[in-house]
Design an enzyme around this catalytic site. Structure first.
Site, PDB file in Angstrom:
ATOM      1  N   ARG A  59       0.831  -1.202   0.000  1.00 33.25           N
ATOM      2  CA  ARG A  59       0.000   0.000   0.000  1.00 33.25           C
ATOM      3  C   ARG A  59       0.869   1.258   0.000  1.00 33.25           C
ATOM      4  O   ARG A  59       0.573   2.242  -0.692  1.00 33.25           O
ATOM      5  CB  ARG A  59      -0.916  -0.025   1.218  1.00 33.25           C
ATOM      6  CG  ARG A  59      -1.890   1.146   1.325  1.00 33.25           C
ATOM      7  CD  ARG A  59      -2.949   0.878   2.359  1.00 33.25           C
ATOM      8  NE  ARG A  59      -3.793   2.047   2.565  1.00 33.25           N
ATOM      9  CZ  ARG A  59      -3.826   2.768   3.678  1.00 33.25           C
ATOM     10  NH1 ARG A  59      -3.064   2.438   4.709  1.00 33.25           N
ATOM     11  NH2 ARG A  59      -4.625   3.809   3.791  1.00 33.25           N
ATOM     12  N   HIS A  63       0.744   4.232  -2.761  1.00 32.27           N
ATOM     13  CA  HIS A  63       0.467   5.612  -2.350  1.00 32.27           C
ATOM     14  C   HIS A  63       1.617   6.543  -2.715  1.00 32.27           C
ATOM     15  O   HIS A  63       1.403   7.727  -2.956  1.00 32.27           O
ATOM     16  CB  HIS A  63       0.193   5.675  -0.845  1.00 32.27           C
ATOM     17  CG  HIS A  63      -1.175   5.212  -0.471  1.00 32.27           C
ATOM     18  ND1 HIS A  63      -1.967   5.858   0.464  1.00 32.27           N
ATOM     19  CD2 HIS A  63      -1.928   4.160  -0.905  1.00 32.27           C
ATOM     20  CE1 HIS A  63      -3.128   5.229   0.582  1.00 32.27           C
ATOM     21  NE2 HIS A  63      -3.124   4.193  -0.238  1.00 32.27           N
ATOM     22  N   GLY A  69       4.954  10.308  -8.581  1.00 32.57           N
ATOM     23  CA  GLY A  69       5.737   9.221  -9.143  1.00 32.57           C
ATOM     24  C   GLY A  69       6.420   8.470  -8.019  1.00 32.57           C
ATOM     25  O   GLY A  69       6.349   8.857  -6.844  1.00 32.57           O
ATOM     26  N   ASN A  91      -3.083   8.648   4.260  1.00 28.86           N
ATOM     27  CA  ASN A  91      -1.850   7.962   4.644  1.00 28.86           C
ATOM     28  C   ASN A  91      -1.619   7.813   6.141  1.00 28.86           C
ATOM     29  O   ASN A  91      -0.636   7.193   6.548  1.00 28.86           O
ATOM     30  CB  ASN A  91      -0.641   8.697   4.040  1.00 28.86           C
ATOM     31  CG  ASN A  91      -0.594   8.596   2.532  1.00 28.86           C
ATOM     32  OD1 ASN A  91      -1.176   7.702   1.943  1.00 28.86           O
ATOM     33  ND2 ASN A  91       0.087   9.530   1.899  1.00 28.86           N
ATOM     34  N   HIS A 186      -5.663  -5.743  -3.076  1.00 29.35           N
ATOM     35  CA  HIS A 186      -6.610  -5.760  -1.959  1.00 29.35           C
ATOM     36  C   HIS A 186      -6.859  -7.172  -1.449  1.00 29.35           C
ATOM     37  O   HIS A 186      -7.659  -7.353  -0.528  1.00 29.35           O
ATOM     38  CB  HIS A 186      -7.945  -5.127  -2.380  1.00 29.35           C
ATOM     39  CG  HIS A 186      -7.874  -3.643  -2.555  1.00 29.35           C
ATOM     40  ND1 HIS A 186      -8.891  -2.910  -3.138  1.00 29.35           N
ATOM     41  CD2 HIS A 186      -6.906  -2.745  -2.239  1.00 29.35           C
ATOM     42  CE1 HIS A 186      -8.548  -1.627  -3.167  1.00 29.35           C
ATOM     43  NE2 HIS A 186      -7.349  -1.505  -2.625  1.00 29.35           N
TER      44      HIS A 186
END
Length: 314
Positions: A59, A63, A69, A91, A186
């Site tokens: 994750r 993120h 980038g 976050n 996920h």
């Protein structure tokens, strides 16, 4: 690592580099040849102590790549009046930053100023899917010097519909195929109630529960996340095999048992629905597509330096 059953796909090692990309598989062969091994060991050691690390690292990489980038800007600490990405709303639940720091510390002792934090994170994300596919990670990313919490609103939200998802991914050069493949991440991890509460309470003016959700599954979630829930870390695993990187996620979507609106939205477009069905029926098809899309996403670069400490700019 945490995966007990070795999937067939774990035997498949892929190597796909987008044409014309500046990254290289052998970038550190002469300057820091043990880079891959050191990162792999850092992830393995962390997972032995904490089974939530793989999902956290995967994750974190996603993120990072979706803002400026893959430049490790998500690793930077807030300084002075600047609130960094890691402290932005999407976050605040990120964790396992210590894994990247541990690998960086060892690499700096062996090859000071050589291996970027962005490359460490990309390698760690690969190692996080143990039991799933393995692949060779192109390297040569640089670390960014800018990190702003305000920019994290650009992250695709769990409440997004298919149009919003398509727009978010296309802005980063990622296709609908990439969307479906990367959503397969996920299959591991845990979600807090806040990310799927919209589907189980006051869904719209006519339905309390999202009608696309299986009724018994919705009721089980409501028992975990009641309307006035005050339990700080209440939530649910992304799927029953939440520590195993497999294609269960896609099977759950077809059953109406996915957590997020953005997951179930994959059935609202013919193209994405066909891919969900394909990946639900074939672990190998999912593995190949996931690797291709991961390499494509992680090849979105934008940094300027190699940080000595992943938490602060040089």
């Amino acid at each position: 690592m945490v995966v007990i059953v070795a999937l067939l796909s774990s035997l498949l090692i892929f190597s796909v580099i987008p044409p014309g990309n500046a990254l290289s598989l052998n970038y550190y062969d002469k300057t820091c040849p043990d880079t891959d091994l050191i990162v792999t060991n850092a992830v393995k050691n962390a997972v032995m102590k904490d089974k939530t690390v793989p999902a956290a690292i995967l994750r974190m990489h996603f993120h990072d790549c979706f803002i400026r980038g893959c430049d490790a800007s998500v690793l930077l600490n807030s300084v002075g009046k600047n609130t960094a990405e890691k402290d932005g709303p999407p976050n605040v639940s990120l964790h396992a930053f210590h894994v990247i720091d541990d690998a960086k510390k060892e690499l700096e002792s062996l090859c000071p100023g050589v291996v970027s934090c962005a490359d460490i994170l990309a390698l760690a994300a690969r190692d996080a899917v143990s039991g799933g596919p393995n692949w060779y990670v192109p390297k040569g990313r640089k670390d960014g010097r800018t990190s702003k919490a305000s920019e994290t609103i650009q992250m695709p939200a769990p409440t997004f519909n298919i149009s919003q998802l398509q727009q978010s991914f296309s802005q980063r050069g990622l296709s609908m195929d990439d969307l479906v493949a990367l959503s397969g991440g996920h299959t591991i991890g845990f979600s807090h109630c806040s990310s799927f509460r919209n589907r189980i309470h006051n869904f719209n003016s006519t339905h309390d529960i999202d009608p696309s959700m299986h009724p018994s599954f919705a009721e089980s979630l409501k028992s975990i996340c009641p309307h006035n829930n005050k339990v700080k870390n209440a939530g649910a695993n992304m799927d029953p095999s939440s520590t195993t990187f497999d294609n269960t996620y896609y099977k759950l979507i077809l059953q109406g048992k996915s957590l997020f609106s953005s997951d179930q939205a994959l059935l609202t477009s013919p193209q994405t629905k066909d891919l969900v069905s394909k990946f639900a029926s074939s672990q190998e098809a999912f593995s190949k597509a996931f690797v291709k899309s991961m390499i494509k996403m992680s090849s979105i670069t934008g940094g300027q330096e190699v940080r000595k400490d992943c938490k602060v700019v040089n």
